[in-house]
Every structure is written in structure tokens, then in C-alpha cells.
Design an enzyme around this catalytic site. Structure first.
Site, PDB file in Angstrom:
ATOM      1  N   ARG A  51       0.839  -1.199   0.000  1.00 25.10           N
ATOM      2  CA  ARG A  51       0.000   0.000   0.000  1.00 25.10           C
ATOM      3  C   ARG A  51       0.873   1.248   0.000  1.00 25.10           C
ATOM      4  O   ARG A  51       2.022   1.227   0.394  1.00 25.10           O
ATOM      5  CB  ARG A  51      -0.920   0.010   1.230  1.00 25.10           C
ATOM      6  CG  ARG A  51      -2.131  -0.901   1.064  1.00 25.10           C
ATOM      7  CD  ARG A  51      -3.057  -0.865   2.261  1.00 25.10           C
ATOM      8  NE  ARG A  51      -2.431  -1.421   3.431  1.00 25.10           N
ATOM      9  CZ  ARG A  51      -1.891  -0.722   4.414  1.00 25.10           C
ATOM     10  NH1 ARG A  51      -1.913   0.605   4.387  1.00 25.10           N
ATOM     11  NH2 ARG A  51      -1.319  -1.313   5.430  1.00 25.10           N
ATOM     12  N   LYS A 193      -8.585  -2.313   1.146  1.00 23.81           N
ATOM     13  CA  LYS A 193      -8.396  -1.464   2.307  1.00 23.81           C
ATOM     14  C   LYS A 193      -9.106  -0.116   2.157  1.00 23.81           C
ATOM     15  O   LYS A 193      -9.425   0.523   3.156  1.00 23.81           O
ATOM     16  CB  LYS A 193      -6.910  -1.279   2.587  1.00 23.81           C
ATOM     17  CG  LYS A 193      -6.306  -2.444   3.410  1.00 23.81           C
ATOM     18  CD  LYS A 193      -7.099  -2.737   4.654  1.00 23.81           C
ATOM     19  CE  LYS A 193      -6.385  -3.452   5.785  1.00 23.81           C
ATOM     20  NZ  LYS A 193      -5.939  -4.788   5.569  1.00 23.81           N
ATOM     21  N   HIS A 212      -9.994  -3.883  12.792  1.00 19.89           N
ATOM     22  CA  HIS A 212      -8.954  -4.515  11.969  1.00 19.89           C
ATOM     23  C   HIS A 212      -8.529  -5.788  12.697  1.00 19.89           C
ATOM     24  O   HIS A 212      -7.536  -5.813  13.419  1.00 19.89           O
ATOM     25  CB  HIS A 212      -7.783  -3.551  11.788  1.00 19.89           C
ATOM     26  CG  HIS A 212      -6.771  -4.013  10.790  1.00 19.89           C
ATOM     27  ND1 HIS A 212      -5.428  -3.779  10.921  1.00 19.89           N
ATOM     28  CD2 HIS A 212      -6.908  -4.689   9.629  1.00 19.89           C
ATOM     29  CE1 HIS A 212      -4.785  -4.284   9.894  1.00 19.89           C
ATOM     30  NE2 HIS A 212      -5.660  -4.852   9.094  1.00 19.89           N
ATOM     31  N   SER A 230      -0.484  -5.124  10.069  1.00 14.78           N
ATOM     32  CA  SER A 230      -0.049  -6.022   9.001  1.00 14.78           C
ATOM     33  C   SER A 230       1.101  -6.942   9.419  1.00 14.78           C
ATOM     34  O   SER A 230       2.079  -6.489  10.015  1.00 14.78           O
ATOM     35  CB  SER A 230       0.402  -5.181   7.815  1.00 14.78           C
ATOM     36  OG  SER A 230       0.777  -6.032   6.788  1.00 14.78           O
ATOM     37  N   LYS A 234      -2.752 -12.148  11.992  1.00 11.94           N
ATOM     38  CA  LYS A 234      -4.216 -12.266  11.970  1.00 11.94           C
ATOM     39  C   LYS A 234      -4.663 -13.435  11.100  1.00 11.94           C
ATOM     40  O   LYS A 234      -5.448 -14.279  11.514  1.00 11.94           O
ATOM     41  CB  LYS A 234      -4.868 -10.976  11.434  1.00 11.94           C
ATOM     42  CG  LYS A 234      -4.758  -9.789  12.353  1.00 11.94           C
ATOM     43  CD  LYS A 234      -5.497  -8.567  11.817  1.00 11.94           C
ATOM     44  CE  LYS A 234      -5.030  -8.101  10.455  1.00 11.94           C
ATOM     45  NZ  LYS A 234      -3.629  -7.693  10.411  1.00 11.94           N
ATOM     46  N   THR A 235      -4.156 -13.474   9.870  1.00 10.51           N
ATOM     47  CA  THR A 235      -4.587 -14.518   8.934  1.00 10.51           C
ATOM     48  C   THR A 235      -4.059 -15.879   9.385  1.00 10.51           C
ATOM     49  O   THR A 235      -4.802 -16.861   9.447  1.00 10.51           O
ATOM     50  CB  THR A 235      -4.079 -14.195   7.508  1.00 10.51           C
ATOM     51  OG1 THR A 235      -4.554 -12.896   7.146  1.00 10.51           O
ATOM     52  CG2 THR A 235      -4.590 -15.209   6.499  1.00 10.51           C
ATOM     53  N   ASP A 249      -9.416 -10.441   8.418  1.00 10.23           N
ATOM     54  CA  ASP A 249      -8.836  -9.087   8.430  1.00 10.23           C
ATOM     55  C   ASP A 249      -9.755  -7.947   8.893  1.00 10.23           C
ATOM     56  O   ASP A 249      -9.274  -7.003   9.491  1.00 10.23           O
ATOM     57  CB  ASP A 249      -8.312  -8.758   7.031  1.00 10.23           C
ATOM     58  CG  ASP A 249      -7.312  -7.622   7.012  1.00 10.23           C
ATOM     59  OD1 ASP A 249      -6.321  -7.688   7.758  1.00 10.23           O
ATOM     60  OD2 ASP A 249      -7.529  -6.647   6.271  1.00 10.23           O
ATOM     61  N   ARG A 314       1.520 -11.994  -1.711  1.00 12.74           N
ATOM     62  CA  ARG A 314       0.160 -12.175  -1.193  1.00 12.74           C
ATOM     63  C   ARG A 314      -0.623 -13.209  -1.982  1.00 12.74           C
ATOM     64  O   ARG A 314      -0.436 -13.359  -3.198  1.00 12.74           O
ATOM     65  CB  ARG A 314      -0.608 -10.852  -1.301  1.00 12.74           C
ATOM     66  CG  ARG A 314      -0.135  -9.771  -0.367  1.00 12.74           C
ATOM     67  CD  ARG A 314      -0.745  -9.902   0.993  1.00 12.74           C
ATOM     68  NE  ARG A 314      -0.173  -8.947   1.942  1.00 12.74           N
ATOM     69  CZ  ARG A 314      -0.637  -8.780   3.169  1.00 12.74           C
ATOM     70  NH1 ARG A 314      -1.690  -9.465   3.602  1.00 12.74           N
ATOM     71  NH2 ARG A 314      -0.058  -7.926   3.985  1.00 12.74           N
TER      72      ARG A 314
HETATM   73  N1  ATP Z   1       4.944 -16.604  15.916  1.00 11.18           N
HETATM   74  C1  ATP Z   1       4.286 -16.259  14.838  1.00 11.18           C
HETATM   75  N2  ATP Z   1       2.966 -15.973  14.889  1.00 11.18           N
HETATM   76  C2  ATP Z   1       2.292 -15.576  13.792  1.00 11.18           C
HETATM   77  N3  ATP Z   1       2.842 -15.472  12.557  1.00 11.18           N
HETATM   78  C3  ATP Z   1       4.150 -15.772  12.435  1.00 11.18           C
HETATM   79  C4  ATP Z   1       4.918 -16.163  13.553  1.00 11.18           C
HETATM   80  N4  ATP Z   1       6.182 -16.388  13.137  1.00 11.18           N
HETATM   81  C5  ATP Z   1       6.202 -16.147  11.824  1.00 11.18           C
HETATM   82  N5  ATP Z   1       4.987 -15.774  11.365  1.00 11.18           N
HETATM   83  C6  ATP Z   1       4.681 -15.398   9.974  1.00 11.18           C
HETATM   84  O1  ATP Z   1       4.237 -14.058   9.976  1.00 11.18           O
HETATM   85  C7  ATP Z   1       3.288 -13.827   8.967  1.00 11.18           C
HETATM   86  C8  ATP Z   1       1.979 -13.335   9.552  1.00 11.18           C
HETATM   87  O2  ATP Z   1       1.220 -12.859   8.467  1.00 11.18           O
HETATM   88  P1  ATP Z   1      -0.352 -12.751   8.418  1.00 11.18           P
HETATM   89  O3  ATP Z   1      -0.756 -12.807   7.000  1.00 11.18           O
HETATM   90  O4  ATP Z   1      -0.992 -13.712   9.342  1.00 11.18           O
HETATM   91  O5  ATP Z   1      -0.498 -11.282   8.971  1.00 11.18           O
HETATM   92  P2  ATP Z   1      -1.801 -10.416   9.087  1.00 11.18           P
HETATM   93  O6  ATP Z   1      -1.878  -9.917  10.497  1.00 11.18           O
HETATM   94  O7  ATP Z   1      -2.948 -11.162   8.561  1.00 11.18           O
HETATM   95  O8  ATP Z   1      -1.398  -9.188   8.153  1.00 11.18           O
HETATM   96  P3  ATP Z   1      -2.242  -8.338   7.058  1.00 11.18           P
HETATM   97  O9  ATP Z   1      -3.163  -7.439   7.821  1.00 11.18           O
HETATM   98  O10 ATP Z   1      -1.215  -7.577   6.346  1.00 11.18           O
HETATM   99  O11 ATP Z   1      -2.955  -9.298   6.205  1.00 11.18           O
HETATM  100  C9  ATP Z   1       3.083 -15.152   8.253  1.00 11.18           C
HETATM  101  O12 ATP Z   1       3.909 -15.147   7.131  1.00 11.18           O
HETATM  102  C10 ATP Z   1       3.540 -16.158   9.308  1.00 11.18           C
HETATM  103  O13 ATP Z   1       4.002 -17.350   8.735  1.00 11.18           O
HETATM  104  O1  OAA Z   2      -3.735  -3.858   3.165  1.00  5.64           O
HETATM  105  C1  OAA Z   2      -2.796  -4.599   2.861  1.00  5.64           C
HETATM  106  O2  OAA Z   2      -2.028  -4.398   1.944  1.00  5.64           O
HETATM  107  C2  OAA Z   2      -2.608  -5.827   3.627  1.00  5.64           C
HETATM  108  C3  OAA Z   2      -3.260  -5.741   4.903  1.00  5.64           C
HETATM  109  O3  OAA Z   2      -4.183  -6.482   5.161  1.00  5.64           O
HETATM  110  C4  OAA Z   2      -2.787  -4.720   5.865  1.00  5.64           C
HETATM  111  O4  OAA Z   2      -1.855  -3.992   5.571  1.00  5.64           O
HETATM  112  O5  OAA Z   2      -3.363  -4.666   6.964  1.00  5.64           O
HETATM  113 MN    MN Z   3      -3.829 -10.873   6.844  1.00  2.00          MN
END
Ligand code: ATP
Ligand code: OAA
Ligand code: MN
Length: 523
Positions: A51, A193, A212, A230, A234-235, A249, A314
Site C-alpha cells: 500500500r 483497504k 482490523h 499487518s 491475523k490470517t 482481516d 500475497r
Molecule cells: N509466531 C508467529 N505468529 C504468527 N505469525 C508468524 C509467527 N512467526 C512467523 N509468522 C509469519 O508471519 C506472517 C503473519 O502474516 P499474516 O498474513 O498472518 O499477517 P496479518 O496480520 O494477517 O497481516 P495483514 O493485515 O497484512 O494481512 C506469516 O507469514 C507467518 O508465517
Molecule cells: O492492506 C494490505 O495491503 C494488507 C493488509 O491487510 C494490511 O496492511 O493490513
Molecule cells: Mn492478513
């Protein structure tokens, strides 16, 4: 203005509501992407692989003048500047020989959903929004009247000198014109977003808290929410074989319970492996969209370890690609809330229990590290305070969201935890990232209520209650100072972070002082 859009949408070259299969064909015909060995579509996004928050604007209109928290996140743009650029983008789209329109919803609760439409220059973007937003059924489509329109023209580059933008890229929301205008960037995350930002503005007017966070539900109907900026997990952590996924998300919390805003997931896939994240790995099948993931030219097998295009690779897939989901994605009130933070200082405990005041304090603070790639220009973890764990997406003052959360936590007697998914044993560069298997074990214990009545010790710097024992996790891992070889270095870093918390919290001087007194660091 509406007229011009109507004219555009009636052009014969506009494809309405193409299916996944048709869109995949279009992506390939138009040479926008390649098929992977599982039938996902792999694309690259050029210069913009994350972003671009500095290129985001909200149009300053009579109705938004007093209600938006104007500043670096919500930069104002004049209606005249917007209208001129809007006209130019529409003229540009009039000259294309193909456009793609998706109609659907944001919000899985029929009572609160927002009918939206997205107009795309790229077929793959249209496939992305088809997978990410909520798809209407035949009856819903027949009576669908868009209340918000996203227009996304990545190949249209703004000219800052005449268009009033900072660069060639722009993401502009007009609440009165009910329009999001995107240009100059191909990163698909901007579309999802910007609608989240729209919902973050509209939902509180209906008494709903937008969040979020990801969400899942256990066998007993117990709902858990995972807040986090990010890359904090979360995912990853909401996708759990033992719990049904609600969403990864963006959610709303009404007096009926929670609902997903979206219809799909957007997973980070750097270093993705089937061993560590089997459900996400297997969700990347036919019609999923892979952004900036490098493929083997011959076999078309994705190499998830390759970060040469970006660390922020992604995968976008519909919720239905995950086996155990709640469909439609609505559920009751949460019993557990987890705040995820990726602490690059390596000093926050891997899990701690929060009091009401600590929950408010940490929600307002929103401490974490920006991880590489999701935002342009960030190449290594960077300490940041992102209020409500979602500052880039909040049009209103943070306190409005925080107060709603505080009331809901009290009303529904929700247990709240802070989980550090970041560094342990030292800061970034010295220590290592918390083992995912440990974090999963801690989260499991937390959501199942196993930590409700356990023995805890108080973190000496942050005052957080740290369980002394969590099934599946070595006791030593739980106490940050035990993981550092150099205890003095630990104390110094922890105090440095505590100082950052205090400096950041000064901007909340106008709110109830007991939140900082009882919820903030001890030293
Ligand atoms: N202890 C941990 N707990 C959670 N995730 C971990 C950990 N160690 C490494 N990771 C890695 O960190 C990343 C977490 O990314 P994830 O997509 O879950 O983030 P998100 O909070 O959903 O972000 P976004 O809002 O950008 O989508 C993954 O690639 C995961 O494999
Ligand atoms: O928006 C994006 O590019 C990915 C995301 O989920 C975040 O940043 O929270
Ligand atoms: Mn995510």
C-alpha cells in the site's frame, strides 16, 4: 458526475459480473498473468508491491469536514481537485476496449451490509475483488443498487503538477460522491483497504464498531478476535483446523454479534509452507490470485521462499477455499480478544493477560513493528504505534473506536490477551521470531479459557500478567528476560520501549488518566 459513470458502464465493452472461470480466461488472454500448477493466477504489480499510505486522500466535504481526523493518515483533498481527476480517469476508461465490473457487498450481516461496485481496468483486479468481497446470489444481484463505487485504473498515472496528488499514484475517498478513485498503483490491497476505510467511517454511525481483526469460532460457539497490524498473524492464527474461520482481516461488532466485512482472505505468503500453514497453502487453488510470487517457469510451481519482488507477497482466495468456515460469516459476541504485536525489540512477553485498563491502553497505543513490504519504503521491522491496530484505515479520531471497544469488552465480559508474535531472545537482528508452533499453543490455551485462573508473574517493566506455564511451551520462553543472554541489555531495551510507549501516549492526554496510570508501563 453519475451520468458519466452511467454512460461508461453501459458501453458494450464493459463485462459485468464475470465468473471466476471467465475472469481467469480473460487474465490469460490479456496476458496479465500466468497460471500456476494449481490453477491460481500469478501476477506482478510492478513498482507498487504494497500500500502507498502517503498517496491516500479523503475529499473534504461539508459532511466530513468536522468528523474526519485530518492529518498524515487522512489527507484532505478539495472537491474541485477530486472532480477534475475523476473526469480525467473516466475519460481515460472510455477509451479502453474492455472493462470489468463486479457488484457485491461489504458486510456479511444483511442488516448492515453496504452494496458496492468495483470498476476495473484489469481483469485480474476484478478477479481479486470477486474473491475478496461478498458475492451476491442471483436474487441479490437482481435488486443490487450500489451505494459506493470503486474505480481502479492502475495504468492511469496522475501528474502531480496538475492533478493535486503527491505522485502518479492516488487512492481517494469521497463520502459525498460515494466513490473511491484509485490510479497509478497495481497493488490490489488498495481496493480492499479503501472499502475498509469507508466502512470504518460509516459503521460507527449505526452504532457498530469496525475492527482490523480476524475472527474464528470454537466448537462451543466461543468467538475469538485477533487484532493486529499487518504481518502480526491475523490470517495465520485465525486459520486453525480446530476452529471455524469467520474472517481474516476486517470485522464489524454490532449488538447482534460480529460479522465479517469481506468474503475472502488476503494472506501473506512469504516462506509459506504446507507444513506450517496447511490450510492457507491448500486454499491457493483455481481462481486464487498470487501477487508478486515467483513461479518456476517450466513447472509453474510457486516459490514462496523467493522474496526478490517483495517480502509482501500475497495470496487472495475466497473464504470457501478454507474447509472449516462459518458461512455466512456472522457469529455471536466474542469471549476472547487477542492483541497481536510483532515486537522487534524482543522485550514484550509472548503472552500476557490484560486488565480492562491495560486493554484500553494497549488498544489506543497499538504498538507493533511495521514488517517489511506491506507499506512502501519499509524494508526492515520498524517500531510503530498504530492506534486501534489499524491507524492507516481510521477516518475518525481513534478515541471514538476505543470507547466503543471498551464498552463492549465490559458488557460482554471479554478476556483480553497481548500476544507478541515478534522477536524473542533479543531484538531484531540478534534474537529470532517467536516460533509459530509456540504462538499457536499459547493462543489455543487463551481462547479455550485455560489461562483464566493460572498462576502469573508481573512483568517488571510493563506490568503485564505473564502465565508461568502454558501447555506446549517451555516455561523459559514465557518470561522475556529469561530468553536474553545479556540481562542488562534486556532491561535497557525494555525501558527504551516503555519510554516510547509513554511518549506516544501523550497524544491521549485528554482521555481518562486512569487508563495510563493503571494500564501503562510501571517504570
Ligand atoms: N509466531 C508467529 N505468529 C504468527 N505469525 C508468524 C509467527 N512467526 C512467523 N509468522 C509469519 O508471519 C506472517 C503473519 O502474516 P499474516 O498474513 O498472518 O499477517 P496479518 O496480520 O494477517 O497481516 P495483514 O493485515 O497484512 O494481512 C506469516 O507469514 C507467518 O508465517
Ligand atoms: O492492506 C494490505 O495491503 C494488507 C493488509 O491487510 C494490511 O496492511 O493490513
Ligand atoms: Mn492478513
Amino acid at each position: 458526475m453519475t451520468n458519466k459513470l452511467d454512460v461508461l458502464l453501459q458501453k458494450p465493452y464493459v463485462h459485468h459480473q464475470l465468473s471466476v472461470a471467465e475472469l481467469v480466461e480473460k487474465v490469460l488472454q490479456r496476458n496479465e498473468g500466468r497460471l500456476t500448477h494449481t490453477g491460481a493466477v500469478a501476477v506482478t504489480t510492478g513498482k507498487y508491491t504494497g500500500r502507498s499510505p502517503k498517496d491516500k486522500y479523503i475529499v473534504e466535504e461539508p459532511s466530513t469536514k468536522q468528523t474526519i481526523d485530518w492529518g498524515a493518515v487522512n489527507q484532505p483533498m478539495s472537491p474541485e481537485t477530486f472532480d477534475k481527476l475523476y473526469d480525467k480517469v473516466l475519460d481515460y476508461l472510455m477509451k479502453k476496449d474492455e472493462l470489468f465490473v463486479f457488484k457485491g457487498f461489504a458486510g456479511a450481516d444483511p442488516k448492515y451490509r453496504l452494496p458496492i461496485q468495483v470498476v476495473n481496468e484489469f481483469a485480474w483486479h476484478n478477479l481479486f475483488v470477486h474473491q475478496l468481497f461478498i458475492r451476491p446470489n442471483v436474487e441479490e444481484l437482481a435488486v443490487h443498487e450500489p451505494q459506493f463505487t470503486v474505480i481502479c485504473a492502475p495504468n492511469f498515472k496522475a501528474d502531480p503538477k496538475v492533478d493535486g496528488t503527491r505522485s502518479e499514484a492516488f487512492i481517494i475517498i469521497s463520502f459525498e460522491r460515494r466513490t473511491v478513485l484509485i490510479g497509478g498503483t497495481e497493488y490490489a490491497g488498495e481496493m480492499k483497504k479503501s472499502i475498509f476505510s469507508v466502512m470504518n467511517y460509516l459503521l460507527p454511525e449505526q452504532g457498530i464498531l469496525p475492527m482490523h481483526c480476524s475472527a474464528n469460532v470454537g466448537q462451543e460457539g466461543d468467538v475469538a478476535l485477533f487484532f493486529g497490524l499487518s504481518g502480526t498473524g491475523k490470517t495465520t492464527l485465525s486459520t486453525d483446523p480446530n476452529r471455524r474461520l469467520i474472517g481474516d482481516d476486517e470485522h464489524g461488532w454490532s449488538n447482534r454479534g460480529i460479522f465479517n466485512i469481506e468474503g475472502g482472505c488476503y494472506a501473506k505468503c512469504i516462506n509459506l509452507s504446507r507444513e506450517k500453514e496447511p490450510q492457507i497453502f491448500d486454499a491457493i487453488g483455481f481462481g486464487a490470485v498470487l501477487e508478486n510470487v515467483v513461479l518456476d517457469d517450466a513447472t509453474r510451481v510457486p516459490n514462496y521462499d523467493d522474496g526478490t519482488l517483495t517480502e509482501n507477497t500475497r495470496a487472495a482466495y475466497p473464504l470457501q477455499a478454507i474447509k472449516n468456515i462459518v458461512d455466512p460469516s456472522v457469529a455471536g459476541h466474542p469471549s476472547t480478544i487477542v492483541f497481536l504485536t510483532a515486537d522487534a525489540f524482543g522485550v514484550l512477553p509472548p503472552i500476557s493477560k490484560l486488565t480492562r485498563e491495560q486493554a484500553m491502553y494497549h488498544f489506543l497505543s497499538g504498538y507493533t513493528s511495521k514488517l517489511a513490504g506491506t507499506e512502501r519504503g519499509v524494508t526492515e521491522p520498524e517500531a510503530t504505534f498504530s492506534t486501534c491496530f489499524g491507524a492507516p484505515f481510521l477516518p475518525r479520531p481513534a478515541v471514538e473506536y476505543a470507547e466503543m471497544l471498551g464498552q463492549k469488552i465490559a458488557e460482554h465480559n471479554v478476556r483480553v490477551f497481548l500476544v507478541n508474535t515478534g522477536w524473542t531472545g533479543g531484538p531484531y537482528g540478534v534474537g529470532s521470531r517467536m516460533k509459530l508452533a509456540y504462538t499457536r499453543a499459547m493462543v489455543q490455551a487463551a481462547v479455550e479459557g485455560e489461562l483464566d485462573n493460572v498462576e502469573t508473574v508481573q512483568d517488571p517493566i510493563f506490568g503485564l500478567a505473564i502465565p508461568t506455564h502454558v501447555p506446549g511451551v517451555p516455561d523459559d520462553v514465557l518470561q522475556p528476560q529469561n530468553t536474553w543472554a545479556d540481562k542488562q541489555a534486556y532491561e535497557q531495551k525494555a525501558k527504551e520501549l516503555a519510554q516510547k510507549f509513554r511518549a506516544n501516549f501523550r497524544k491521549f492526554a485528554h482521555i481518562d488518566p486512569t487508563i495510563e496510570k493503571l494500564g501503562g508501563p510501571l517504570v
